[in-house]
Design a protein around this motif. Structure first.
Motif, PDB file in Angstrom:
ATOM      1  N   TRP A  20      -3.994  -1.510  -3.590  1.00  0.00           N
ATOM      2  CA  TRP A  20      -3.356  -1.915  -2.343  1.00  0.00           C
ATOM      3  C   TRP A  20      -2.562  -0.799  -1.690  1.00  0.00           C
ATOM      4  N   GLY A  21      -2.186   0.221  -2.457  1.00  0.00           N
ATOM      5  CA  GLY A  21      -1.535   1.375  -1.842  1.00  0.00           C
ATOM      6  C   GLY A  21      -2.464   2.065  -0.863  1.00  0.00           C
ATOM      7  N   ASN A  22      -3.706   2.256  -1.272  1.00  0.00           N
ATOM      8  CA  ASN A  22      -4.691   2.881  -0.381  1.00  0.00           C
ATOM      9  C   ASN A  22      -4.988   1.994   0.821  1.00  0.00           C
ATOM     10  N   TRP A  23      -5.132   0.692   0.569  1.00  0.00           N
ATOM     11  CA  TRP A  23      -5.461  -0.230   1.658  1.00  0.00           C
ATOM     12  C   TRP A  23      -4.356  -0.257   2.717  1.00  0.00           C
ATOM     13  N   ALA A  24      -3.102  -0.369   2.276  1.00  0.00           N
ATOM     14  CA  ALA A  24      -1.995  -0.541   3.218  1.00  0.00           C
ATOM     15  C   ALA A  24      -1.892   0.632   4.181  1.00  0.00           C
ATOM     16  N   GLY A  25      -1.990   1.859   3.656  1.00  0.00           N
ATOM     17  CA  GLY A  25      -1.897   3.021   4.530  1.00  0.00           C
ATOM     18  C   GLY A  25      -2.996   3.042   5.576  1.00  0.00           C
ATOM     19  N   ARG A  39       4.729   3.967  10.463  1.00  0.00           N
ATOM     20  CA  ARG A  39       5.846   4.016   9.515  1.00  0.00           C
ATOM     21  C   ARG A  39       6.753   2.795   9.686  1.00  0.00           C
ATOM     22  N   ARG A  40       6.995   2.392  10.934  1.00  0.00           N
ATOM     23  CA  ARG A  40       7.831   1.206  11.169  1.00  0.00           C
ATOM     24  C   ARG A  40       7.150  -0.046  10.621  1.00  0.00           C
ATOM     25  N   LEU A  41       5.849  -0.131  10.794  1.00  0.00           N
ATOM     26  CA  LEU A  41       5.106  -1.268  10.234  1.00  0.00           C
ATOM     27  C   LEU A  41       5.217  -1.265   8.711  1.00  0.00           C
ATOM     28  N   GLY A  42       5.116  -0.088   8.122  1.00  0.00           N
ATOM     29  CA  GLY A  42       5.259   0.019   6.676  1.00  0.00           C
ATOM     30  C   GLY A  42       6.618  -0.471   6.210  1.00  0.00           C
ATOM     31  N   GLN A  43       7.664  -0.079   6.915  1.00  0.00           N
ATOM     32  CA  GLN A  43       9.017  -0.516   6.560  1.00  0.00           C
ATOM     33  C   GLN A  43       9.135  -2.036   6.635  1.00  0.00           C
ATOM     34  N   ALA A  44       8.432  -2.637   7.581  1.00  0.00           N
ATOM     35  CA  ALA A  44       8.511  -4.089   7.755  1.00  0.00           C
ATOM     36  C   ALA A  44       7.929  -4.846   6.565  1.00  0.00           C
ATOM     37  N   PRO A  59       6.205  -8.156   0.609  1.00  0.00           N
ATOM     38  CA  PRO A  59       5.363  -9.353   0.641  1.00  0.00           C
ATOM     39  C   PRO A  59       3.921  -9.078   0.240  1.00  0.00           C
ATOM     40  N   VAL A  60       3.503  -7.827   0.265  1.00  0.00           N
ATOM     41  CA  VAL A  60       2.134  -7.502  -0.142  1.00  0.00           C
ATOM     42  C   VAL A  60       1.933  -7.793  -1.628  1.00  0.00           C
ATOM     43  N   ILE A  61       2.994  -7.747  -2.405  1.00  0.00           N
ATOM     44  CA  ILE A  61       2.880  -7.883  -3.852  1.00  0.00           C
ATOM     45  C   ILE A  61       2.485  -9.295  -4.261  1.00  0.00           C
ATOM     46  N   ALA A  62       3.181 -10.288  -3.750  1.00  0.00           N
ATOM     47  CA  ALA A  62       2.932 -11.638  -4.252  1.00  0.00           C
ATOM     48  C   ALA A  62       2.848 -12.702  -3.167  1.00  0.00           C
ATOM     49  N   ALA A  63       3.080 -12.338  -1.912  1.00  0.00           N
ATOM     50  CA  ALA A  63       3.048 -13.322  -0.833  1.00  0.00           C
ATOM     51  C   ALA A  63       1.634 -13.449  -0.268  1.00  0.00           C
ATOM     52  N   THR A  64       1.494 -14.213   0.792  1.00  0.00           N
ATOM     53  CA  THR A  64       0.187 -14.504   1.368  1.00  0.00           C
ATOM     54  C   THR A  64      -0.088 -13.627   2.584  1.00  0.00           C
ATOM     55  N   ALA A  65      -1.338 -13.643   3.039  1.00  0.00           N
ATOM     56  CA  ALA A  65      -1.685 -12.904   4.255  1.00  0.00           C
ATOM     57  C   ALA A  65      -0.866 -13.401   5.439  1.00  0.00           C
ATOM     58  N   ALA A  66      -0.592 -14.700   5.474  1.00  0.00           N
ATOM     59  CA  ALA A  66       0.213 -15.263   6.556  1.00  0.00           C
ATOM     60  C   ALA A  66       1.642 -14.727   6.502  1.00  0.00           C
TER      61      ALA A  66
END
Length: 228
Positions: A20-25, A39-44, A59-66
């Motif tokens: 997910w590190g690769n995906w998020a960037g 970068r601001r989106l990343g901080q969010a 939220p990427v760790i354990a939350a939902t896409a929503a």
């Protein structure tokens, strides 16, 4: 005695940081107007665009896409929550997952011992099935559910209980396997044993109070079962 295992996906079957590190960037740069916006989106969402790391409460760790969409939406005017959630799901389904251990031999070995296997992820069901199919392991599971499959998200027990119900297993003879407190709390709430693994972001000391055992990765499960 354990008759079934229900696995989390991200950080459990697949190494979280690599996958997910690769995906998020990639995803953030695609939807951002420029690098500063990315970068601001990343901080969010608790993601450091420079080193590809996640904050423990991302939220990427354990939350939902929503949930991820809700965190990003204030920084993306012009998109609706539903549109952004759909974009996340479409992109996530194509994300290259890195197996925490060689999965097919492990899962086949567990099934050969008579264990029933399930998947309970806070990812959406469609991208979750895409990830399993890409790695050729869909047929290893008796039950597959995402947060949108009708059983609710973790840490609620709905997916765990649905697995027990559909396989006819006693929840007390099932173990929930995961890398986050959400996973372990879901398993406990369903009356299951809980196995924590360290292939996510959480540390041993964070997971140990909520788990019957903490293992380095899911490859250690056969040894743990043999010792019961």
């Amino acid at each position: 005695m354990i008759d079934g295992l229900i696995f989390d996906k991200d950080g459990t079957l697949f190494d979280f940081r690599v996958s997910w590190g690769n995906w998020a960037g990639t995803f953030l740069r695609r939807i951002a107007s420029d690098e500063a916006h990315a970068r601001r989106l990343g901080q969010a969402i608790g993601y450091d665009l420079e080193d590809g790391s996640f904050a423990p409460d991302s939220p990427v760790i354990a939350a939902t896409a929503a949930d991820i969409a809700a965190a990003l939406l204030p920084h993306l005017p012009g998109l609706t929550h539903a549109e952004l959630t759909d974009r996340i799901d479409a992109s996530a389904g194509m994300a290259p997952m890195s197996e925490a251990v060689p999965l097919r031999p492990l899962l086949e070995g567990l099934r050969s011992k008579g264990l029933r296997l399930g998947l309970a992820t806070n990812d959406s069901e469609i991208p979750a099935r895409q990830h399993l199919a890409t790695h050729g392991i869909t047929d290893c599971f008796d039950f597959i559910a995402g947060y949108d499959s009708g059983h609710g998200p973790k840490p609620g027990p709905g997916m765990c209980l649905a697995f027990a119900r559909e396989t006819g297993l006693d929840p007390a003879r099932v173990a929930m396997v995961g890398d986050s407190r959400h996973d372990l709390e879901a398993g406990r709430a369903a009356g299951m044993r809980t196995i924590a693994v360290l292939t996510g972001v959480a540390k041993r000391e964070d997971l140990a109070p909520h788990a019957d055992v903490v293992l380095t990765d899911i490859g250690a499960i056969p040894g743990w079962l043999a010792g019961l």
